[in-house]
Motif scaffolding. Structure first.
Motif, PDB file in Angstrom:
ATOM      1  N   THR A  21       0.843  -1.192   0.000  1.00  0.00           N
ATOM      2  CA  THR A  21       0.000   0.000   0.000  1.00  0.00           C
ATOM      3  C   THR A  21       0.883   1.248   0.000  1.00  0.00           C
ATOM      4  N   LEU A  40      -1.248  -0.442  -3.959  1.00  0.00           N
ATOM      5  CA  LEU A  40      -2.660  -0.377  -3.564  1.00  0.00           C
ATOM      6  C   LEU A  40      -2.854   0.862  -2.694  1.00  0.00           C
ATOM      7  N   GLY A  42      -4.885   1.750  -0.309  1.00  0.00           N
ATOM      8  CA  GLY A  42      -5.837   0.969   0.484  1.00  0.00           C
ATOM      9  C   GLY A  42      -6.676   1.842   1.405  1.00  0.00           C
ATOM     10  N   ASP A  43      -7.896   1.369   1.671  1.00  0.00           N
ATOM     11  CA  ASP A  43      -8.698   2.111   2.654  1.00  0.00           C
ATOM     12  C   ASP A  43      -8.175   1.854   4.071  1.00  0.00           C
ATOM     13  N   SER A  44      -7.138   1.012   4.180  1.00  0.00           N
ATOM     14  CA  SER A  44      -6.411   0.883   5.448  1.00  0.00           C
ATOM     15  C   SER A  44      -5.888   2.240   5.908  1.00  0.00           C
ATOM     16  N   ASP A  82      -8.794   1.518  -3.770  1.00  0.00           N
ATOM     17  CA  ASP A  82      -9.622   0.658  -2.920  1.00  0.00           C
ATOM     18  C   ASP A  82     -10.970   1.335  -2.674  1.00  0.00           C
ATOM     19  N   LYS A 111     -10.441  -2.024  -6.308  1.00  0.00           N
ATOM     20  CA  LYS A 111     -10.636  -3.244  -5.507  1.00  0.00           C
ATOM     21  C   LYS A 111     -11.908  -3.081  -4.695  1.00  0.00           C
ATOM     22  N   HIS A 135     -11.803  -9.095  -3.259  1.00  0.00           N
ATOM     23  CA  HIS A 135     -11.182  -9.200  -1.931  1.00  0.00           C
ATOM     24  C   HIS A 135     -12.073 -10.129  -1.109  1.00  0.00           C
ATOM     25  N   VAL A 178      -7.687 -10.524  -3.849  1.00  0.00           N
ATOM     26  CA  VAL A 178      -6.952 -10.493  -2.588  1.00  0.00           C
ATOM     27  C   VAL A 178      -7.609 -11.504  -1.651  1.00  0.00           C
ATOM     28  N   GLU A 180      -7.577 -12.508   2.259  1.00  0.00           N
ATOM     29  CA  GLU A 180      -7.072 -11.980   3.531  1.00  0.00           C
ATOM     30  C   GLU A 180      -7.448 -12.897   4.696  1.00  0.00           C
ATOM     31  N   ILE A 201      -2.775 -11.953   1.925  1.00  0.00           N
ATOM     32  CA  ILE A 201      -2.323 -11.205   3.107  1.00  0.00           C
ATOM     33  C   ILE A 201      -2.834 -12.044   4.282  1.00  0.00           C
ATOM     34  N   VAL A 211       0.481  -9.086  -0.484  1.00  0.00           N
ATOM     35  CA  VAL A 211       0.293  -7.651  -0.238  1.00  0.00           C
ATOM     36  C   VAL A 211       0.464  -7.402   1.251  1.00  0.00           C
ATOM     37  N   VAL A 213       0.416  -3.923   4.210  1.00  0.00           N
ATOM     38  CA  VAL A 213       0.237  -2.495   4.473  1.00  0.00           C
ATOM     39  C   VAL A 213       1.625  -1.907   4.734  1.00  0.00           C
TER      40      VAL A 213
HETATM   41  O1  KIV Z   1      -6.900  -1.448   2.614  1.00  0.00           O
HETATM   42  C1  KIV Z   1      -5.928  -2.190   2.448  1.00  0.00           C
HETATM   43  O2  KIV Z   1      -4.769  -1.818   2.652  1.00  0.00           O
HETATM   44  C2  KIV Z   1      -6.193  -3.549   2.014  1.00  0.00           C
HETATM   45  C3  KIV Z   1      -5.089  -4.528   2.105  1.00  0.00           C
HETATM   46  C4  KIV Z   1      -4.863  -4.911   3.503  1.00  0.00           C
HETATM   47  C5  KIV Z   1      -5.296  -5.704   1.230  1.00  0.00           C
HETATM   48  O3  KIV Z   1      -7.279  -3.861   1.627  1.00  0.00           O
END
Ligand code: KIV
Length: 263
Positions: A21, A40, A42-44, A82, A111, A135, A178, A180, A201, A211, A213
């Motif tokens: 990410t 990515l 990511g919404d993380s 994401d 994603k 995902h 993905v 997870e 992940i 993948v 973070v």
């Molecule tokens: O939001 C994110 O970073 C993710 C990854 C953990 C796959 O979806």
């Protein structure tokens, strides 16, 4: 330049798809300098950048802002945007419109989380030229349903649902998926039955790619470290040490020295 068709080629050639990410220009450049090819957004970022307990409050505006930052700096990466919670769950038309906004912001694919229930959305996006990555497994936007971030697919019937979901989204047009926090054996079975790459992940070694973070990988975020994270650096410790030294040196009159002063 890594492209969506390269994902299929990597699977055919058994070459690993390595994803990390990134949320800003600085790290997008560092990721590319390190030779990684897929970013990515990511919404993380809801957790590691915004400091929230989960990803549910992340908005389309948040995601588009960070996607623009990454896309503006990355030169050769495949960029995946994401889709945040409630940007695609309510219906197909809204989902396609929001997915399109990611591509306008510079992403090359989007994603989204979910299996068979997302088939109509994946088909609709694919039909208008928006590549979709699925995902499955522990999908963080469903954290309230799980009652926490828990490994999924341990029981036989749940494992079968995930096997079926992966097939359904492949048939709908997803270009990768993905996986997870699912047992490694299940991820291996899913990987074997699909012709699109699986990106794991917390899903073991036998996925077609991995993948992580970025801030977990760099050891910057230690508030919640899942079992599947391997910190390859300890940047939080380095940052703490640097900041403490800076404070100390200013207090002691050692910084700025002659070398940092204009004459
Ligand atoms: O939001 C994110 O970073 C993710 C990854 C953990 C796959 O979806």
């Amino acid at each position: 330049m890594m492209t969506v068709p390269d994902l299929h080629r990597y699977k055919r050639e058994q070459k690993k798809v390595i994803v990390v990410t990134a949320y800003d220009a600085l790290f997008a450049r560092i990721v590319e300098q390190a030779g990684l090819e897929v970013i990515l957004v990511g919404d993380s970022l809801g957790i590691v950048v915004q400091g929230k307990a989960n990803t549910l409050s992340v908005t389309m505006d948040d995601m588009l802002y960070h996607t623009r930052l990454v896309a503006g700096a990355a030169q050769k990466s495949l960029i995946i945007g994401d889709m945040p919670f409630m940007s695609y769950q309510a219906g197909k038309d809204e989902a396609v419109r929001n997915a399109g906004r990611f591509l306008q912001a510079g992403a090359h694919a989007v994603k989204l989380e979910g299996g068979a229930v997302m088939v109509d959305r994946i088909q609709a996006m694919t039909q208008v030229g928006i590549p979709v990555i699925g995902h499955l497994g522990m999908t963080p936007q469903s954290v309230n349903q799980y009652g926490g971030y828990k490994v999924q697919g341990k029981e036989g019937d749940r494992a079968q649902v995930l096997l079926d979901d992966s097939k359904a989204i492949e048939e709908a047009g997803a270009v990768a998926v993905v996986l997870e926090a699912i047992p490694a054996k299940l991820a291996r079975a899913i990987t074997a039955q699909l012709s699109i790459p699986t990106i794991g992940i917390g899903a073991g070694l036998h996925c077609d790619g991995q993948v992580l973070v970025l801030y977990d990988l760099l050891g910057m975020f230690d508030e919640f470290v899942p079992k599947f994270v391997k910190p390859y650096a300890h940047l939080k410790a380095d940052a703490l040490q640097a900041l403490r030294r800076y404070k100390e040196e200013v207090e002691q009159g050692k910084f700025p020295s002659d070398a940092e002063s204009y004459h």
